[in-house]
Design a protein around this motif. Structure first.
Motif, PDB file in Angstrom:
ATOM      1  N   GLY A 274       1.249   5.651  -4.020  1.00  0.00           N
ATOM      2  CA  GLY A 274       1.656   5.080  -5.299  1.00  0.00           C
ATOM      3  C   GLY A 274       2.554   3.830  -5.642  1.00  0.00           C
ATOM      4  O   GLY A 274       3.634   3.861  -5.790  1.00  0.00           O
ATOM      5  N   GLY A 275       2.032   2.734  -5.300  1.00  0.00           N
ATOM      6  CA  GLY A 275       2.745   1.442  -5.832  1.00  0.00           C
ATOM      7  C   GLY A 275       3.725   1.111  -4.649  1.00  0.00           C
ATOM      8  O   GLY A 275       4.501   0.171  -4.742  1.00  0.00           O
ATOM      9  N   ASP A 276       3.442   1.685  -3.349  1.00  0.00           N
ATOM     10  CA  ASP A 276       4.328   0.961  -2.206  1.00  0.00           C
ATOM     11  C   ASP A 276       4.063  -0.529  -2.118  1.00  0.00           C
ATOM     12  O   ASP A 276       2.945  -0.924  -1.904  1.00  0.00           O
ATOM     13  CB  ASP A 276       4.030   1.804  -1.241  1.00  0.00           C
ATOM     14  N   PRO A 277       5.015  -1.474  -2.442  1.00  0.00           N
ATOM     15  CA  PRO A 277       4.759  -2.803  -2.273  1.00  0.00           C
ATOM     16  C   PRO A 277       4.580  -3.349  -0.787  1.00  0.00           C
ATOM     17  O   PRO A 277       4.095  -4.447  -0.761  1.00  0.00           O
ATOM     18  CB  PRO A 277       5.892  -3.680  -2.847  1.00  0.00           C
ATOM     19  N   ASP A 278       5.017  -2.503   0.267  1.00  0.00           N
ATOM     20  CA  ASP A 278       4.632  -2.928   1.663  1.00  0.00           C
ATOM     21  C   ASP A 278       3.425  -2.635   2.182  1.00  0.00           C
ATOM     22  O   ASP A 278       2.963  -3.414   3.063  1.00  0.00           O
ATOM     23  CB  ASP A 278       5.584  -2.271   2.339  1.00  0.00           C
ATOM     24  N   TRP A 279       2.687  -1.634   1.421  1.00  0.00           N
ATOM     25  CA  TRP A 279       1.354  -1.326   2.228  1.00  0.00           C
ATOM     26  C   TRP A 279       0.716  -0.234   1.323  1.00  0.00           C
ATOM     27  O   TRP A 279       1.361   0.602   0.636  1.00  0.00           O
ATOM     28  CB  TRP A 279       1.586  -0.726   3.848  1.00  0.00           C
ATOM     29  N   GLN A 280      -0.530  -0.089   1.091  1.00  0.00           N
ATOM     30  CA  GLN A 280      -1.262   0.611   0.136  1.00  0.00           C
ATOM     31  C   GLN A 280      -2.500   1.248   1.146  1.00  0.00           C
ATOM     32  O   GLN A 280      -3.100   0.594   1.930  1.00  0.00           O
ATOM     33  CB  GLN A 280      -1.807   0.027  -0.982  1.00  0.00           C
ATOM     34  N   HIS A 281      -2.411   2.713   0.800  1.00  0.00           N
ATOM     35  CA  HIS A 281      -3.583   3.155   1.767  1.00  0.00           C
ATOM     36  C   HIS A 281      -4.938   2.596   1.417  1.00  0.00           C
ATOM     37  O   HIS A 281      -5.096   2.306   0.118  1.00  0.00           O
ATOM     38  CB  HIS A 281      -3.636   4.858   1.275  1.00  0.00           C
ATOM     39  N   GLY A 282      -5.761   2.264   2.351  1.00  0.00           N
ATOM     40  CA  GLY A 282      -6.994   2.088   2.252  1.00  0.00           C
ATOM     41  C   GLY A 282      -7.057   0.275   2.079  1.00  0.00           C
ATOM     42  O   GLY A 282      -8.174  -0.185   1.808  1.00  0.00           O
ATOM     43  N   GLN A 283      -6.077  -0.309   2.090  1.00  0.00           N
ATOM     44  CA  GLN A 283      -5.952  -1.868   1.923  1.00  0.00           C
ATOM     45  C   GLN A 283      -6.479  -2.302   3.238  1.00  0.00           C
ATOM     46  O   GLN A 283      -6.107  -1.881   4.410  1.00  0.00           O
ATOM     47  CB  GLN A 283      -4.522  -2.113   1.681  1.00  0.00           C
ATOM     48  N   TRP A 284      -7.267  -3.343   3.157  1.00  0.00           N
ATOM     49  CA  TRP A 284      -8.068  -4.064   4.120  1.00  0.00           C
ATOM     50  C   TRP A 284      -6.868  -4.984   4.826  1.00  0.00           C
ATOM     51  O   TRP A 284      -6.444  -5.873   4.184  1.00  0.00           O
ATOM     52  CB  TRP A 284      -9.208  -4.937   3.573  1.00  0.00           C
ATOM     53  N   LYS A 285      -6.492  -4.526   6.116  1.00  0.00           N
ATOM     54  CA  LYS A 285      -5.446  -5.253   6.684  1.00  0.00           C
ATOM     55  C   LYS A 285      -6.173  -6.152   7.836  1.00  0.00           C
ATOM     56  O   LYS A 285      -5.413  -6.878   8.755  1.00  0.00           O
ATOM     57  CB  LYS A 285      -4.321  -4.471   7.050  1.00  0.00           C
ATOM     58  N   GLY A 286      -7.579  -5.986   7.962  1.00  0.00           N
ATOM     59  CA  GLY A 286      -8.114  -6.670   9.296  1.00  0.00           C
ATOM     60  C   GLY A 286      -8.477  -5.635  10.247  1.00  0.00           C
ATOM     61  O   GLY A 286      -7.999  -4.523  10.219  1.00  0.00           O
ATOM     62  N   ARG A 287      -9.060  -5.800  11.363  1.00  0.00           N
ATOM     63  CA  ARG A 287      -9.345  -5.101  12.403  1.00  0.00           C
ATOM     64  C   ARG A 287      -7.924  -5.066  13.385  1.00  0.00           C
ATOM     65  O   ARG A 287      -7.385  -5.821  13.558  1.00  0.00           O
ATOM     66  CB  ARG A 287     -10.566  -5.465  13.350  1.00  0.00           C
ATOM     67  N   GLN A 288      -7.755  -3.658  13.866  1.00  0.00           N
ATOM     68  CA  GLN A 288      -6.740  -3.502  14.850  1.00  0.00           C
ATOM     69  C   GLN A 288      -5.287  -3.916  14.433  1.00  0.00           C
ATOM     70  O   GLN A 288      -4.621  -4.630  15.209  1.00  0.00           O
ATOM     71  CB  GLN A 288      -7.093  -4.289  16.255  1.00  0.00           C
ATOM     72  N   TRP A 289      -5.018  -3.578  13.155  1.00  0.00           N
ATOM     73  CA  TRP A 289      -3.755  -4.175  12.709  1.00  0.00           C
ATOM     74  C   TRP A 289      -2.801  -3.220  12.672  1.00  0.00           C
ATOM     75  O   TRP A 289      -3.016  -1.743  12.738  1.00  0.00           O
ATOM     76  CB  TRP A 289      -3.876  -4.358  10.889  1.00  0.00           C
ATOM     77  N   SER A 290      -1.514  -3.285  13.104  1.00  0.00           N
ATOM     78  CA  SER A 290      -0.479  -2.449  13.062  1.00  0.00           C
ATOM     79  C   SER A 290       0.947  -3.006  12.667  1.00  0.00           C
ATOM     80  O   SER A 290       0.984  -4.449  12.666  1.00  0.00           O
ATOM     81  CB  SER A 290       0.046  -1.955  14.408  1.00  0.00           C
ATOM     82  N   SER A 291       1.760  -2.516  12.275  1.00  0.00           N
ATOM     83  CA  SER A 291       3.089  -2.931  11.755  1.00  0.00           C
ATOM     84  C   SER A 291       4.081  -1.851  12.036  1.00  0.00           C
ATOM     85  O   SER A 291       3.980  -0.842  12.139  1.00  0.00           O
ATOM     86  CB  SER A 291       3.086  -3.426  10.603  1.00  0.00           C
ATOM     87  N   SER A 292       5.399  -2.226  12.242  1.00  0.00           N
ATOM     88  CA  SER A 292       6.540  -1.377  12.344  1.00  0.00           C
ATOM     89  C   SER A 292       7.737  -2.068  11.730  1.00  0.00           C
ATOM     90  O   SER A 292       7.962  -3.278  11.733  1.00  0.00           O
ATOM     91  CB  SER A 292       7.028  -1.423  13.752  1.00  0.00           C
ATOM     92  N   THR A 293       8.280  -1.054  10.755  1.00  0.00           N
ATOM     93  CA  THR A 293       9.514  -1.584   9.895  1.00  0.00           C
ATOM     94  C   THR A 293      10.531  -0.435   9.820  1.00  0.00           C
ATOM     95  O   THR A 293      10.418   0.579   9.937  1.00  0.00           O
ATOM     96  CB  THR A 293       8.854  -1.638   8.307  1.00  0.00           C
ATOM     97  N   ARG A 294      11.619  -1.012   9.996  1.00  0.00           N
ATOM     98  CA  ARG A 294      12.967  -0.380   9.737  1.00  0.00           C
ATOM     99  C   ARG A 294      13.645  -0.334   8.541  1.00  0.00           C
ATOM    100  O   ARG A 294      13.777  -1.542   8.269  1.00  0.00           O
ATOM    101  CB  ARG A 294      13.855  -0.281  10.959  1.00  0.00           C
TER     102      ARG A 294
END
Length: 349
Positions: A274-294
């Motif tokens: 719901g409007g998360d500015p950091d990441w959206q479900h189903g958003q295309w981020k490319g293949r084998q993408w990952s991220s980590s945030t604190r």
């Protein structure tokens, strides 16, 4: 399985799971979703301890859609259908090996529909279940043992249509936006039964979804009438501190549940909802993408975002002499007349 029955780009199929130590201060939420018409599969796992929240996210191209659920370092294994699951996450900042056991049978919820003007933007269905967790996880170098006598939680699987992926052109909604959203989801686990309450109301208080059920160990399901909800908000906020839900059993007897809320996670802070500015479900981020945030939830920029979406609170409940635990998920954004909120800036006195 490889093709959805609809060509709507917003078709999705997602699992959601949460685990907590009965409000000892640690709260874990995980999710894994597929979006066949977007060609994307993604997942996340997040842990809050104190005012710090770590979230790791994975996304990839959806190539062959089958029965296995995995993406990047996260996978969800079905050990015993509708009974036992294994959640595994492999990441240097957050790893987990946890087993879920359902305490009561899963319950099928009523269809969930939302409109933006004349267009249905959400048309989904899900089943839900309460249960316990065991295993261990590690977050930011700290090992945490998960004892099933203490750790409990809820999980669901939903499918249908809801906004996912990159935002669509708003069209008319850009000049005529909605006035508000009010949504309540409360699955609770008691020693001898489970209760699942789902309510959704329009800004004027008209109820568009009313689902209240009690589940027994033998699979019996009782409808609990038209719930009345009284929420006590922290002054100057929309943060729910306590709530009372008044229900009615099939034989006409009153059934009341009192709830105190504890630790919470805002699903739109790093979890993709719901409007998360950091990441959206189903958003295309490319293949084998990952991220980590604190996240520092006390930081002004993060704290300012928290009220504007669905927030999952650990719930401690009492129903007569029975003591229970579960989830109190509330989205109260914008106008809601029954709560006395006139607009997006309104808060409790």
């Amino acid at each position: 399985m490889a093709r959805a029955a609809t060509s709507d780009r917003n078709f999705y199929d997602r699992c959601y799971l949460n685990a907590h130590d009965r409000d000892g201060g640690t709260f874990l939420i995980a999710g894994l979703g597929t979006y066949p018409n977007l060609g994307v599969v993604d997942g996340f796992i997040t842990v809050r301890r104190g005012d710090r929240q770590r979230v790791v996210r994975f996304s990839d191209a959806l190539v062959d859609r089958g029965l296995e659920q995995h993406v990047g370092g996260i996978r969800l294994e079905v050990s015993e259908p509708l009974k036992r699951l294994r959640l595994v996450c492999e990441h240097e900042d957050l790893s987990a090996d946890l087993t879920w056991t359902g305490a009561f049978p899963a319950v099928l919820e009523q269809p969930h529909v939302m409109h933006l003007g004349a267009r249905p933007i959400l048309d989904a269905r899900r089943f839900a279940q309460v249960g316990s967790w065991e295993g261990e996880f590690r977050v930011d170098g700290v090992d945490i043992a998960v004892d099933p006598a203490v750790w409990t939680g809820t999980r669901d699987r939903s499918w249908g249509i809801r906004p996912v992926g990159e935002a669509e052109p708003p069209g008319r909604a850009a000049s005529e936006p909605g006035e508000g959203l009010w949504w309540l989801y409360v699955p609770l686990r008691f020693p001898d039964f489970a209760v699942v309450v789902i309510l959704q109301e329009l800004p004027d208080g008209r109820r568009t979804l009313n689902d209240a059920q009690r589940v027994w160990p033998d699979g019996r399901v009782e409808q609990l009438g038209w719930p009345r909800i009284d929420i006590e908000y922290r002054s100057g906020t929309r943060h729910p501190e306590r709530a009372r839900i008044d229900l009615t059993t099939p034989d006409g007897k009153p059934l009341s549940i009192d709830i105190d809320t504890g630790t919470f996670i805002a699903l739109h802070v790093g979890c993709g909802y719901g409007g998360d500015p950091d990441w959206q479900h189903g958003q295309w981020k490319g293949r084998q993408w990952s991220s980590s945030t604190r996240y520092d939830l006390a930081a002004p920029d993060i704290a300012a975002r928290i009220p504007f979406g669905a927030i999952d609170h650990v719930a401690h409940a009492r129903c007569g002499d029975d003591d229970g635990w579960g989830l109190f998920e509330l989205a109260s954004v914008g106008r809601h007349d029954p709560s006395g909120f006139a607009g997006f800036g309104s808060v409790a006195p």
